[in-house]
Scaffold this motif. Structure first.
Motif, mmCIF file in Angstrom:
data_model
loop_
_atom_site.group_PDB
_atom_site.id
_atom_site.type_symbol
_atom_site.label_atom_id
_atom_site.label_comp_id
_atom_site.label_asym_id
_atom_site.label_seq_id
_atom_site.Cartn_x
_atom_site.Cartn_y
_atom_site.Cartn_z
ATOM 1 N N LEU A 1 0.833 -1.212 0.000
ATOM 2 C CA LEU A 1 0.000 0.000 0.000
ATOM 3 C C LEU A 1 0.866 1.259 0.000
ATOM 4 O O LEU A 1 0.575 2.228 -0.725
ATOM 5 C CB LEU A 1 -0.920 -0.013 1.217
ATOM 6 C CG LEU A 1 -1.883 1.172 1.355
ATOM 7 C CD1 LEU A 1 -2.902 1.175 0.231
ATOM 8 C CD2 LEU A 1 -2.597 1.144 2.715
ATOM 9 N N VAL A 2 1.926 1.266 0.799
ATOM 10 C CA VAL A 2 2.828 2.429 0.845
ATOM 11 C C VAL A 2 3.532 2.608 -0.492
ATOM 12 O O VAL A 2 3.723 3.740 -0.962
ATOM 13 C CB VAL A 2 3.847 2.260 1.991
ATOM 14 C CG1 VAL A 2 4.882 3.374 1.958
ATOM 15 C CG2 VAL A 2 3.136 2.245 3.342
ATOM 16 N N ASN B 1 3.183 9.253 -2.018
ATOM 17 C CA ASN B 1 3.021 10.631 -1.561
ATOM 18 C C ASN B 1 1.853 10.811 -0.588
ATOM 19 O O ASN B 1 1.544 11.940 -0.205
ATOM 20 C CB ASN B 1 2.809 11.559 -2.759
ATOM 21 C CG ASN B 1 4.007 11.554 -3.699
ATOM 22 O OD1 ASN B 1 5.149 11.471 -3.249
ATOM 23 N ND2 ASN B 1 3.746 11.624 -4.996
ATOM 24 N N ALA B 2 1.217 9.708 -0.221
ATOM 25 C CA ALA B 2 0.051 9.798 0.675
ATOM 26 C C ALA B 2 0.493 10.060 2.110
ATOM 27 O O ALA B 2 1.542 9.584 2.555
ATOM 28 C CB ALA B 2 -0.773 8.516 0.607
ATOM 29 N N SER B 3 -0.300 10.823 2.817
ATOM 30 C CA SER B 3 -0.009 11.112 4.224
ATOM 31 C C SER B 3 -0.479 9.958 5.102
ATOM 32 O O SER B 3 -1.079 8.981 4.638
ATOM 33 C CB SER B 3 -0.709 12.400 4.652
ATOM 34 O OG SER B 3 -2.113 12.245 4.570
ATOM 35 N N ARG B 4 -0.214 10.076 6.402
ATOM 36 C CA ARG B 4 -0.625 9.036 7.347
ATOM 37 C C ARG B 4 -2.141 8.840 7.337
ATOM 38 O O ARG B 4 -2.640 7.708 7.246
ATOM 39 C CB ARG B 4 -0.176 9.410 8.760
ATOM 40 C CG ARG B 4 1.334 9.407 8.953
ATOM 41 C CD ARG B 4 1.684 9.729 10.375
ATOM 42 N NE ARG B 4 3.094 9.436 10.656
ATOM 43 C CZ ARG B 4 3.545 9.083 11.831
ATOM 44 N NH1 ARG B 4 2.725 8.974 12.850
ATOM 45 N NH2 ARG B 4 4.827 8.835 12.013
ATOM 46 N N ASN C 1 6.839 2.220 9.918
ATOM 47 C CA ASN C 1 6.551 2.121 8.492
ATOM 48 C C ASN C 1 5.480 3.103 8.029
ATOM 49 O O ASN C 1 4.893 2.935 6.963
ATOM 50 C CB ASN C 1 6.112 0.693 8.149
ATOM 51 C CG ASN C 1 7.260 -0.296 8.223
ATOM 52 O OD1 ASN C 1 7.947 -0.556 7.239
ATOM 53 N ND2 ASN C 1 7.480 -0.853 9.407
ATOM 54 N N LEU C 2 5.213 4.119 8.830
ATOM 55 C CA LEU C 2 4.320 5.203 8.432
ATOM 56 C C LEU C 2 5.132 6.364 7.871
ATOM 57 O O LEU C 2 6.288 6.568 8.272
ATOM 58 C CB LEU C 2 3.502 5.688 9.622
ATOM 59 C CG LEU C 2 2.289 4.855 10.042
ATOM 60 C CD1 LEU C 2 1.719 5.393 11.347
ATOM 61 C CD2 LEU C 2 1.218 4.883 8.968
ATOM 62 N N PRO C 3 4.567 7.155 6.948
ATOM 63 C CA PRO C 3 5.280 8.351 6.484
ATOM 64 C C PRO C 3 5.522 9.318 7.634
ATOM 65 O O PRO C 3 4.820 9.297 8.651
ATOM 66 C CB PRO C 3 4.315 8.944 5.442
ATOM 67 C CG PRO C 3 3.384 7.843 5.084
ATOM 68 C CD PRO C 3 3.282 6.962 6.277
ATOM 69 N N ALA C 4 6.515 10.145 7.468
ATOM 70 C CA ALA C 4 6.809 11.145 8.501
ATOM 71 C C ALA C 4 5.618 12.080 8.658
ATOM 72 O O ALA C 4 4.990 12.471 7.677
ATOM 73 C CB ALA C 4 8.063 11.932 8.122
ATOM 74 N N PRO C 5 5.264 12.445 9.887
ATOM 75 C CA PRO C 5 4.118 13.354 10.080
ATOM 76 C C PRO C 5 4.382 14.718 9.462
ATOM 77 O O PRO C 5 5.502 15.234 9.486
ATOM 78 C CB PRO C 5 3.979 13.440 11.608
ATOM 79 C CG PRO C 5 5.324 13.047 12.141
ATOM 80 C CD PRO C 5 5.898 12.067 11.162
#
Length: 580
Positions: free
Chosen positions: A425-426, A431-434, A459-463
């Motif tokens: 999914l990532v 370019n998707a946010s959390r 494994n989440l994008p940076a806030p």
């Protein structure tokens, strides 16, 4: 205080401060709120229901009518707006009323385009007549500014704008009232007036009181989980078609807005607009949850569905021996005879019936064989049946040998599968946010957050930094209403029967009642058409009506300027530019 006043004028309970200032200044021949605020308070006019800098007002005038808390309690909407605030923020809201605050005075606001204009205060003919008889004058009561209420809560009459016509955006958002909508709007007005008149700690509409009411109505279960889906469906059905104002109707029918308000309600550190508190309490008082949870079932004495009724007759020894010989285990025999395992064990001890059909101890050789079978992949239940042992013994040998339980192993496999799905999914949405990733796969996010929280965080994008998120677009339905209001404002500015007005952003705000910030945001997102005109276009528009004068000699510039309502220098520059 005004030096021309020999006696302090009356200040009836419920009258808003701005209306009092206008009435007080009228005694000296002026009815300008801006002038009264500038001369008396040395500031611009504040909000009608929640004005700031009341400390200065109290020093100059208000001390005659009581202390500062009396002024706030009797003449502002403080109690109403505190209903949606955490108790720790009451003092912050009070401080914004007393001091000169530069930012927003209200700590809870509605989404873009959903708020009513500041000049929303209406007037009931019956109330005005009563005020005239009781006080000798009429005034604006704070209850007539209740959001989305255009029916008098006392007389049931449709209340009208004091100036005669509503602002353009408000006019397009309101439709003709049906009898049902009149009743519902009147009830809404009564509840909001109760919130304004009663201290927030006693009104019963504060968010903390509302949570207790939701628990009593079983919308929040004994496990502290909110039955959100059921609540939203029932709430939207209850208020479907209840109000004539499209903004309030969209709020009540939008599941997105209702869910967002519920989340703010259940969080201790979040605030929500008090309109939601009134609507939620109203709904919960009328409708409780139809399916009771475990807490309600226990309180009503309902029997557990899995509980088995036991036989009241005592079985004979021969019956127990025959059943044990046939089924060979206590559990199977108890299930057949309709008894519990402890009760059957008691009967066996009383009659001296043997209940063990295998050796009491598992030898080392048997244990080794069982462990080897378990290592080869045999399930503990299958091993118990194969070696004629109890399932609990098979599971105990499994744990002692250091092997994982089947449930743990299956859960580990599911978590690894979920991790693989999240990585894909990532990669699909780099370019998707959390929050965007969470909305794409809410179930996947929930399982990982529950079972692998640390891995998910890694494994989440940076806030995103504060203020850099994508803001929600204005409502499509309200944007269309705003477009109609702006079109009417444009016609009013360029009407042929009076002098042409400059279509500036301030003028559009003044005619529509929509804030400058809301107009700017709607133009930036493309939700509405930009109708603001430049200064040059405005001057050309006025001169276009005087085309016969454009060719006159230069010495007639002053006459052209007088006819067009412009400065002479402005006309000279415009005509010079036209000729070149």
């Amino acid at each position: 205080m005004n030096n021309n006043l020999l006696v302090a004028p009356q200040f009836p309970d419920g009258e808003i401060v701005n209306a009092f200032l206008i009435r007080m200044s009228s005694y000296s021949g002026s009815q300008s709120l801006a002038m009264a605020c500038r001369q008396l308070l040395h500031r611009k006019p504040g909000l009608d229901g929640m004005p700031s800098f009341l400390g200065r007002f109290h020093e100059e005038v208000g001390h005659v009518y009581g202390d500062i808390d009396t002024i706030i309690d009797k003449h502002t909407e403080y109690n109403f707006f505190c209903c949606g605030l955490p108790r720790s923020r009451f003092e912050a809201q009070r401080a914004r009323l007393i001091q000169m605050h530069r930012g927003p005075v209200r700590l809870a606001r509605l989404p873009l385009l959903y708020s009513e204009s500041e000049a929303r205060y209406l007037q009931c003919a019956e109330c005005a007549e009563q005020q005239e008889k009781e006080f000798g004058f009429t005034f604006i009561h704070r209850r007539t500014g209740a959001p989305f209420v255009n029916v008098c809560p006392h007389h049931g009459l449709e209340i009208q704008c004091k100036s005669g016509r509503l602002l353009l955006f408000d006019r397009h958002c309101k439709s003709t009232l049906s009898n049902y909508q009149r009743i519902m709007t009147m009830e809404l007005g009564k509840r909001i007036e109760h919130c304004m008149e009663t201290p927030v700690t006693e009104s019963g509409y504060h968010k903390d009181d509302l949570l207790l009411l939701l628990k009593d109505a079983d919308w929040i279960g004994c496990d502290e989980r909110f039955h959100l889906s059921e609540f939203v469906d029932a709430f939207t059905k209850f208020f479907d078609g209840a109000f004539a104002d499209e903004r309030l109707s969209l709020m009540c029918l939008s599941k997105k807005h209702v869910e967002s308000a519920i989340r703010s309600l259940t969080r201790d550190d979040r605030a929500l607009h008090p309109e939601w508190c009134v609507l939620f309490r109203w709904f919960v008082e009328v409708q409780t949850r139809s399916t009771p949870s475990c807490g309600v079932s226990a309180a009503l004495g309902a029997s557990h569905p899995k509980k088995r009724a036991h036989s009241t007759t005592v079985p004979l020894r021969a019956e127990i021996e025959a059943a044990m010989a046939r089924h060979r285990t206590l559990r199977a025999t108890a299930k057949t005879m309709g008894l519990s395992v402890p009760l059957l064990s008691t009967y066996c001890k009383r009659y001296g019936v043997k209940v063990s059909w295998r050796p009491k101890k598992i030898t080392a050789q048997i244990s080794s064989e069982i462990v080897d079978a378990l290592r080869a992949g045999m399930h503990p239940n299958e091993a118990a049946e194969e070696f004629n042992i109890s399932p609990s013994s098979a599971y105990r040998l499994l744990v002692e040998s250091g092997m994982p339980l089947p449930t743990v192993e299956a859960k580990t496999l599911r978590i690894e599968e979920d991790k693989t799905k999240w990585r894909l999914l990532v990669l699909e949405h780099p370019n998707a946010s959390r929050n965007a990733l969470r909305r794409l796969q809410p179930d996947l996010w929930m399982r990982l957050n529950r079972n692998a929280e640390d891995w998910l965080e890694e494994n989440l994008p940076a806030p995103l930094p504060a203020g850099s998120g994508v803001r929600a677009r204005p409502s499509v339905q309200l944007s269309s209403k705003l477009n109609l209001a702006l079109a009417d404002a444009t016609k009013a500015c360029s009407a042929a029967d009076h002098i042409r007005m400059h279509m500036s952003r301030y003028r559009l705000q003044d005619l529509t009642g929509v804030s400058l910030y809301a107009l700017k945001r709607c133009e930036e997102t493309g939700s509405v058409e930009r109708r603001e005109e430049s200064r040059e276009a405005f001057v050309d528009g006025r001169l276009a009506r005087l085309t016969k004068s454009i060719g006159r000699p230069v010495q007639r510039f002053s006459l052209i300027a007088k006819e067009a309502g412009l400065r002479t220098e402005t006309v000279r520059k415009a005509l010079k530019k036209e000729r070149t």
